[in-house]
Design an enzyme around this catalytic site. Structure first.
Site, PDB file in Angstrom:
ATOM      1  N   ASP A  65       0.994  -1.363  -0.330  1.00 58.51           N
ATOM      2  CA  ASP A  65       0.043  -0.502   0.168  1.00 58.51           C
ATOM      3  C   ASP A  65       0.780   1.125  -0.458  1.00 58.51           C
ATOM      4  OD1 ASP A  65      -2.585   1.650   0.503  1.00 58.51           O
ATOM      5  OD2 ASP A  65      -2.372   2.285   2.802  1.00 58.51           O
ATOM      6  N   LYS A  94      -9.282  -2.830  -3.518  1.00 56.54           N
ATOM      7  CA  LYS A  94      -8.702  -3.789  -2.262  1.00 56.54           C
ATOM      8  C   LYS A  94     -10.074  -3.382  -1.631  1.00 56.54           C
ATOM      9  CE  LYS A  94      -5.723  -0.888  -1.567  1.00 56.54           C
ATOM     10  NZ  LYS A  94      -3.925  -0.776  -0.437  1.00 56.54           N
ATOM     11  N   ASP A 148      -0.125   5.116   0.735  1.00 51.49           N
ATOM     12  CA  ASP A 148      -0.570   6.509   2.518  1.00 51.49           C
ATOM     13  C   ASP A 148      -1.385   5.313   3.674  1.00 51.49           C
ATOM     14  OD1 ASP A 148      -1.707   8.848   0.549  1.00 51.49           O
ATOM     15  OD2 ASP A 148      -2.700   7.070  -0.529  1.00 51.49           O
ATOM     16  N   ASP A 157      -1.187  -0.936   6.051  1.00 50.71           N
ATOM     17  CA  ASP A 157      -1.758   0.173   7.130  1.00 50.71           C
ATOM     18  C   ASP A 157      -3.114  -0.494   7.813  1.00 50.71           C
ATOM     19  OD1 ASP A 157      -2.976   2.218   5.168  1.00 50.71           O
ATOM     20  OD2 ASP A 157      -2.534   3.286   6.566  1.00 50.71           O
TER      21      ASP A 157
END
Length: 335
Positions: A63, A255, A65, A279
């Site tokens: 990922d 996702k 961000d 995250d």
């Protein structure tokens, strides 16, 4: 730092079963006992264990961000770690639910922040939306609740669209007439739209009143929190609104849904030797689990240590195999 697990024996009752192996690692091991979804703090492993962990995957799917950067600022050590993976022969794919930027713009952002990246390695929700319509041979027009970047990804595959930008609110918006709708529209796409309004919801629902009109969403993240306590409503908030007023369910391309998993499978990844880094458990770790990847959660973005501890204590799936405060911490453990 929370002690996620003192000993591996404490996680024998986790969702996934324990597997005994001799050489290849799945997650991390103690005495060759491999435990999936262990939520193991990688900082508690020995250097040999960490090195074996790094050797256990050939591909990194990450990922962006909250893992690599926040608010266009690189998270300390993240670029060095990703570039180290590349240096030792790992393939890198950046998989993000960001629907506001084109792949080329995301690659430029990554490069500016010190990451080695090219557009072909970036799989964004905007790109996936365009790829979806290309896959099905779509020839009509899209009504788009989204950004310029999403619109440009649609245009890159020949899909025409309307709707980007503010929509004027009339004194009596409920007086909208069918003649004001574009008869060429054959799909509604919902991404992140800072200009969302009642007229846009009205039009989206009206187009979707036709069963022949497709309904596609880029992702379902409900919200994002900033350090200053500001909460940013995410695309999922808008998707739910359109689903409610249209009484339809969207096909989600980002996702952790089926379409992105299908795309990742199409590029020939070896699931058993791929690491998913994220995250957020509900998107990143869920994607990794559904794809059969190893999974790593970092606590530098959407998930706080307290939230992870709650998930771990309640054994709420999906749970990551390993955890680090931030991705940059890995480099000091392996070198």
């Amino acid at each position: 730092m929370i002690k996620f697990l003192g000993k591996f024996q404490k996680v024998q009752n986790f969702i996934h079963s324990t597997v005994i192996v001799s050489s290849q690692l799945r997650g991390i091991s103690t005495n060759a006992t491999i435990v999936k979804s262990a939520v193991f703090n990688l900082q508690e492993a020995s250097k040999d264990q960490v090195q074996e962990f790094v050797k256990s995957f050939d591909t990194v799917v990450t990922d962006c961000d909250g893992v690599l950067w926040l608010s266009n600022n690189a998270i300390s050590g993240s670029a060095d770690t990703i570039n180290y993976f590349r240096k030792i022969g790992k393939k890198i794919y950046y998989v993000t639910n960001n629907s506001t930027l084109k792949r080329s713009e995301l690659a430029a952002t990554a490069t500016k922040l010190g990451f080695i990246a090219c557009p072909e390695e970036i799989l964004s929700a905007a790109y996936l939306a365009g790829h979806y319509f290309k896959d099905i041979g779509f020839t009509k027009k899209v009504y788009l609740l989204g950004s310029d970047g999403l619109g440009e990804e649609l245009e890159s595959v020949g899909v025409r669209h309307i709707g980007v930008g503010p929509d004027h609110v009339k004194p009596n918006v409920k007086s909208t007439k069918p003649s004001e709708l574009d008869p060429e529209v054959g799909a509604v796409v919902v991404g992140f739209d800072a200009h969302v309004s009642y007229p846009k919801l009205l039009k989206a629902a009206s187009y979707l009143a036709s069963e022949q009109c497709l309904f596609v969403a880029t992702n379902m993240e409900e919200r994002f929190r900033k350090p200053d306590s500001i909460v940013i409503p995410g695309t999922g908030t808008l998707v739910r609104a359109v689903e409610t007023c249209s009484a339809r369910k969207a096909v989600v391309v980002g996702k952790p849904f089926k379409y992105v998993r299908k795309y990742l499978a199409s590029i020939g990844l070896n699931s058993a030797r791929t690491l998913m880094i994220g995250d957020r458990c509900s998107t990143d770790i869920e994607l990794g689990v559904r794809c059969g990847f190893q999974t790593m959660l970092v606590l530098s973005g959407a998930t706080s240590p307290k939230e992870l501890e709650t998930l771990r204590n309640s054994k709420t799936p999906p749970l990551p195999d390993v955890v680090l405060p931030k991705l940059g911490d890995l480099l000091s453990l392996v070198c």
